[in-house]
Design a protein around this motif. Structure first.
Motif, PDB file in Angstrom:
ATOM      1  N   LEU A  81     -36.443 -22.801  -5.512  1.00  0.00           N
ATOM      2  CA  LEU A  81     -35.948 -21.435  -5.689  1.00  0.00           C
ATOM      3  C   LEU A  81     -35.441 -21.228  -7.114  1.00  0.00           C
ATOM      4  O   LEU A  81     -35.762 -20.228  -7.773  1.00  0.00           O
ATOM      5  CB  LEU A  81     -34.821 -21.167  -4.682  1.00  0.00           C
ATOM      6  CG  LEU A  81     -34.114 -19.831  -4.824  1.00  0.00           C
ATOM      7  CD1 LEU A  81     -35.034 -18.715  -4.334  1.00  0.00           C
ATOM      8  CD2 LEU A  81     -32.808 -19.801  -4.060  1.00  0.00           C
ATOM      9  N   ILE A  82     -34.669 -22.209  -7.590  1.00  0.00           N
ATOM     10  CA  ILE A  82     -34.115 -22.076  -8.940  1.00  0.00           C
ATOM     11  C   ILE A  82     -35.238 -22.058  -9.969  1.00  0.00           C
ATOM     12  O   ILE A  82     -35.236 -21.257 -10.899  1.00  0.00           O
ATOM     13  CB  ILE A  82     -33.117 -23.216  -9.221  1.00  0.00           C
ATOM     14  CG1 ILE A  82     -31.871 -22.997  -8.372  1.00  0.00           C
ATOM     15  CG2 ILE A  82     -32.753 -23.286 -10.688  1.00  0.00           C
ATOM     16  CD1 ILE A  82     -30.915 -24.151  -8.377  1.00  0.00           C
ATOM     17  N   ILE A  85     -36.804 -18.625  -9.902  1.00  0.00           N
ATOM     18  CA  ILE A  85     -35.971 -17.620 -10.585  1.00  0.00           C
ATOM     19  C   ILE A  85     -36.071 -17.799 -12.086  1.00  0.00           C
ATOM     20  O   ILE A  85     -36.261 -16.854 -12.846  1.00  0.00           O
ATOM     21  CB  ILE A  85     -34.492 -17.733 -10.132  1.00  0.00           C
ATOM     22  CG1 ILE A  85     -34.374 -17.405  -8.646  1.00  0.00           C
ATOM     23  CG2 ILE A  85     -33.607 -16.813 -10.947  1.00  0.00           C
ATOM     24  CD1 ILE A  85     -32.985 -17.599  -8.088  1.00  0.00           C
ATOM     25  N   SER A  86     -35.973 -19.079 -12.526  1.00  0.00           N
ATOM     26  CA  SER A  86     -36.037 -19.335 -13.957  1.00  0.00           C
ATOM     27  C   SER A  86     -37.360 -18.931 -14.549  1.00  0.00           C
ATOM     28  O   SER A  86     -37.407 -18.329 -15.616  1.00  0.00           O
ATOM     29  CB  SER A  86     -35.943 -20.788 -14.270  1.00  0.00           C
ATOM     30  OG  SER A  86     -35.395 -21.567 -14.036  1.00  0.00           O
ATOM     31  N   LEU A  89     -37.467 -15.226 -14.943  1.00  0.00           N
ATOM     32  CA  LEU A  89     -36.627 -14.729 -16.039  1.00  0.00           C
ATOM     33  C   LEU A  89     -37.265 -15.019 -17.394  1.00  0.00           C
ATOM     34  O   LEU A  89     -37.329 -14.145 -18.262  1.00  0.00           O
ATOM     35  CB  LEU A  89     -35.249 -15.386 -15.975  1.00  0.00           C
ATOM     36  CG  LEU A  89     -34.263 -14.776 -14.996  1.00  0.00           C
ATOM     37  CD1 LEU A  89     -33.019 -15.644 -14.899  1.00  0.00           C
ATOM     38  CD2 LEU A  89     -33.870 -13.388 -15.457  1.00  0.00           C
ATOM     39  N   VAL A  90     -37.738 -16.256 -17.547  1.00  0.00           N
ATOM     40  CA  VAL A  90     -38.317 -16.625 -18.840  1.00  0.00           C
ATOM     41  C   VAL A  90     -39.571 -15.806 -19.110  1.00  0.00           C
ATOM     42  O   VAL A  90     -39.778 -15.287 -20.210  1.00  0.00           O
ATOM     43  CB  VAL A  90     -38.616 -18.135 -18.882  1.00  0.00           C
ATOM     44  CG1 VAL A  90     -39.436 -18.490 -20.096  1.00  0.00           C
ATOM     45  CG2 VAL A  90     -37.328 -18.922 -18.869  1.00  0.00           C
TER      46      VAL A  90
ATOM     47  N   LEU B  80     -25.458 -18.994  -6.215  1.00  0.00           N
ATOM     48  CA  LEU B  80     -26.213 -20.002  -5.464  1.00  0.00           C
ATOM     49  C   LEU B  80     -25.327 -21.156  -5.007  1.00  0.00           C
ATOM     50  O   LEU B  80     -25.823 -22.157  -4.519  1.00  0.00           O
ATOM     51  CB  LEU B  80     -27.360 -20.554  -6.330  1.00  0.00           C
ATOM     52  CG  LEU B  80     -28.480 -19.573  -6.682  1.00  0.00           C
ATOM     53  CD1 LEU B  80     -29.437 -20.213  -7.672  1.00  0.00           C
ATOM     54  CD2 LEU B  80     -29.235 -19.144  -5.449  1.00  0.00           C
ATOM     55  N   THR B  99     -32.845 -21.912 -18.687  1.00  0.00           N
ATOM     56  CA  THR B  99     -33.491 -20.612 -18.549  1.00  0.00           C
ATOM     57  C   THR B  99     -32.822 -19.579 -19.446  1.00  0.00           C
ATOM     58  O   THR B  99     -33.490 -18.875 -20.213  1.00  0.00           O
ATOM     59  CB  THR B  99     -33.378 -20.133 -17.092  1.00  0.00           C
ATOM     60  OG1 THR B  99     -33.927 -21.128 -16.261  1.00  0.00           O
ATOM     61  CG2 THR B  99     -34.085 -18.825 -16.899  1.00  0.00           C
ATOM     62  N   THR B 102     -33.426 -20.148 -23.110  1.00  0.00           N
ATOM     63  CA  THR B 102     -34.749 -19.702 -23.543  1.00  0.00           C
ATOM     64  C   THR B 102     -34.774 -18.187 -23.717  1.00  0.00           C
ATOM     65  O   THR B 102     -35.326 -17.671 -24.690  1.00  0.00           O
ATOM     66  CB  THR B 102     -35.802 -20.128 -22.509  1.00  0.00           C
ATOM     67  OG1 THR B 102     -35.589 -21.493 -22.189  1.00  0.00           O
ATOM     68  CG2 THR B 102     -37.197 -19.936 -23.041  1.00  0.00           C
ATOM     69  N   VAL B 103     -34.132 -17.488 -22.772  1.00  0.00           N
ATOM     70  CA  VAL B 103     -34.103 -16.029 -22.864  1.00  0.00           C
ATOM     71  C   VAL B 103     -33.378 -15.596 -24.145  1.00  0.00           C
ATOM     72  O   VAL B 103     -33.863 -14.740 -24.894  1.00  0.00           O
ATOM     73  CB  VAL B 103     -33.427 -15.428 -21.616  1.00  0.00           C
ATOM     74  CG1 VAL B 103     -33.161 -13.953 -21.802  1.00  0.00           C
ATOM     75  CG2 VAL B 103     -34.281 -15.657 -20.386  1.00  0.00           C
ATOM     76  N   TYR B 106     -35.508 -16.160 -27.268  1.00  0.00           N
ATOM     77  CA  TYR B 106     -36.466 -15.064 -27.490  1.00  0.00           C
ATOM     78  C   TYR B 106     -35.753 -13.826 -28.010  1.00  0.00           C
ATOM     79  O   TYR B 106     -36.237 -13.140 -28.925  1.00  0.00           O
ATOM     80  CB  TYR B 106     -37.176 -14.700 -26.185  1.00  0.00           C
ATOM     81  CG  TYR B 106     -38.198 -15.701 -25.715  1.00  0.00           C
ATOM     82  CD1 TYR B 106     -39.050 -16.325 -26.612  1.00  0.00           C
ATOM     83  CD2 TYR B 106     -38.339 -16.004 -24.370  1.00  0.00           C
ATOM     84  CE1 TYR B 106     -39.992 -17.234 -26.182  1.00  0.00           C
ATOM     85  CE2 TYR B 106     -39.279 -16.905 -23.920  1.00  0.00           C
ATOM     86  CZ  TYR B 106     -40.104 -17.526 -24.830  1.00  0.00           C
ATOM     87  OH  TYR B 106     -41.029 -18.411 -24.399  1.00  0.00           O
TER      88      TYR B 106
END
Lengths: 294, 232
Positions: A81-82, A85-86, A89-90, B80, B99, B102-103, B106
């Protein structure tokens, strides 16, 4: 494939089992279940077919919950799941920013090229092809600065308002004190000289290494740096080298900055690498370059 | 928000902050700025503190990027928290943090090429910034969403403030500028060492000295007050 083959037969024999047949492709049941299904009366089979995947699904998690050792399924599910989601998002961030980044880099390259070629108001991009000639490329398609940053070898030609060639620019990379130094050079094709330079990317020590771009005495070196081709037209007649401060005797030598010798050498390496690569191709394709831009 | 559903024991926070849900107070936010400032008090995340604070804009960019990662990863970890098995929690936190890094990588690239170039690899290295993993493990993993966000914002701004106070001093002394604006006349000779790595240590040391002195003075005053009260 083989599991799905008996199913139409079973469905044809007992039309009442249409619902388990519909489920079967989603939860591929072992062949033994199918045999039991056809053997038993039709009303019992839906219960069996639905019960089998349900028990197998609950069985692992159900047996793991009391024993706290390794809830394998829960760990897998959470990490999955993580990761999902990641990934989402990326991917969203990339989709949104990629065109903005490409456009900004293209504009930055264009500004740098037009700044280094005084008198030029428009530029065209060329790629050095396998035969060592220049072929025009669309800057947007080539990824703008992305290609040049990777040392991919774009050559930029600057034109004035009348479409006359004002000069050429190309990048070179040399390793300095703290990492690669990327430099944009302006090249005069008639005189075969490097006439200007601008450091695009550098991690050299502030205060020493950045003199590459600011020290007027050092920059004199790059105002008429000899980049003549040899008789074969394949390489420079004299490779560009950096020499110790105060020992420059030839027009293809660069006088190093005292205290920043390694950075100065990076400039020499970048100039040599860039000119060796681009100058022969430019001289070969001069006809293409000098015709006014369309 | 859901204060009513909160167990009554949650009111006292300071006693056991790790196992109890915290009630949202001003302290949740302010702690990160001053009392538990990640740089000046906890001395965490020293790598970016020393590396990218050679100018005010770099320091600010790095601080805000870290704040964003703190908020994003904290929110996701908090949401979570009931589903992440403790055996894989570190792996989960790292993936979540990576994550958001990385966002933000960018995003900075799209906002300013110069800032992106000058921060360099340090944006990606936010992943291993111990402030963020520390917040995920010690706070977000057992707190509700809202306190996590407020606490993360406080910590992030505390980090930004610390980075900025280093960056501004180093840029003024080492380059004679602030946000690229010339502050002194031509006669100013930049104190070059300040924008080089040793300067980071000097300025950090000076700030820590100031903070230690302030703390000591306050403690001495409290002691004196207590002593005066005891003697009546």
């Amino acid at each position: 494939m083989s599991a799905s083959l008996p199913l139409p037969g079973a469905a044809a024999a007992t039309p009442a089992t249409s619902s388990p047949v519909a489920q079967a492709p989603i939860n591929p049941a072992p062949p033994s279940v199918l045999q039991v299904e056809t053997g038993t009366p039709a009303p019992a089979s839906p219960g069996l077919a639905t019960a089998a995947p349900a028990t197998s699904g609950l069985g692992t998690s159900g047996s793991a919950t009391p024993a706290p050792a390794t809830p394998g399924l829960a760990m897998l599910a959470t990490l999955g799941l993580i990761a999902a989601i990641s990934g989402l998002l990326v991917a969203t961030a990339y989709e949104y920013t990629a065109p903005i980044i490409a456009e900004k880099e293209r504009l930055a390259t264009e500004a740098a090229v037009l700044r280094i070629l005084p008198g030029a108001v428009a530029k065209r991009d060329f790629l050095i092809d396998a035969e060592g000639r220049l072929t025009p490329v669309d800057p947007a398609a080539a990824g703008g600065a992305g290609a040049s940053a990777a040392g991919g070898g774009l050559v930029y030609a600057g034109y004035d308002a009348q479409g006359q060639l004002q000069g050429l620019a190309f990048t070179g990379v040399g390793t300095g004190y703290a990492g690669p130094v990327e430099v944009l050079f302006a090249y005069d094709p008639q005189r075969q000289l490097i006439v200007r330079s601008k450091v695009l990317k550098s991690t050299e020590t502030p205060g020493f290494g950045d003199k590459l771009d600011t020290d007027p005495v050092f920059l004199k070196n790059l105002e008429a740096l000899d980049a003549r081709l040899d008789a074969t037209g394949q390489a420079l007649a004299n490779p560009i080298v950096t020499v110790k401060n105060g020992t420059k005797t030839q027009p293809w030598q660069i006088d190093a900055i005292t205290g920043a010798t390694l950075s100065s050498r990076a400039m020499g390496k970048a100039a040599n690498q860039a000119a060796q690569r681009a100058a022969p191709a430019i001289q070969r394709s001069l006809g293409l370059l000098t015709q006014p831009s369309p | 928000m859901a204060e009513a559903s909160q167990p009554a024991a949650g009111a006292k926070t300071a006693a056991d902050p790790f196992n109890r849900q915290e009630t949202l107070t001003a302290d949740t936010f302010l702690r990160g700025l001053w009392e538990e400032n990640p740089v000046f008090v906890m001395l965490l995340g020293m790598c970016p503190v020393l590396a990218v604070t050679n100018s005010a804009i770099n320091a600010l960019g790095m601080g805000l990027a870290t704040t964003f990662v703190l908020l994003g990863s904290g929110a996701l970890v908090s949401l979570l928290r009931h589903w992440i098995p403790k055996q894989v929690r570190i792996a989960s936190y790292i993936v979540i943090i990576a994550t958001f890094v990385t966002v933000v990588d960018y995003a900075i690239h799209a906002i300013s090429l110069e800032l992106y170039a000058s921060l360099g690899a340090f944006i990606q290295l936010i992943v291993v910034n111990c402030i963020i993993l520390g917040r995920a493990e010690a706070y977000a993993s057992n707190q509700r969403l809202l306190p996590t966000l407020v606490n993360g914002l406080g910590m992030g701004l505390g980090f930004t403030l610390a980075l900025f106070s280093l960056g501004a001093v180093r840029e003024i002394l080492g380059n004679g500028t602030l946000f690229g604006m010339q502050l002194f006349g031509d006669s100013f000779q930049p104190w070059l060492v300040m924008i080089l790595p040793p300067g980071g240590f000097f300025v950090l040391g000076a700030w820590l000295l100031l903070f230690a002195w302030l703390k000591q003075r306050r403690e001495r005053r409290l002691l004196a007050a207590a002593g005066a009260a005891a003697h009546g």
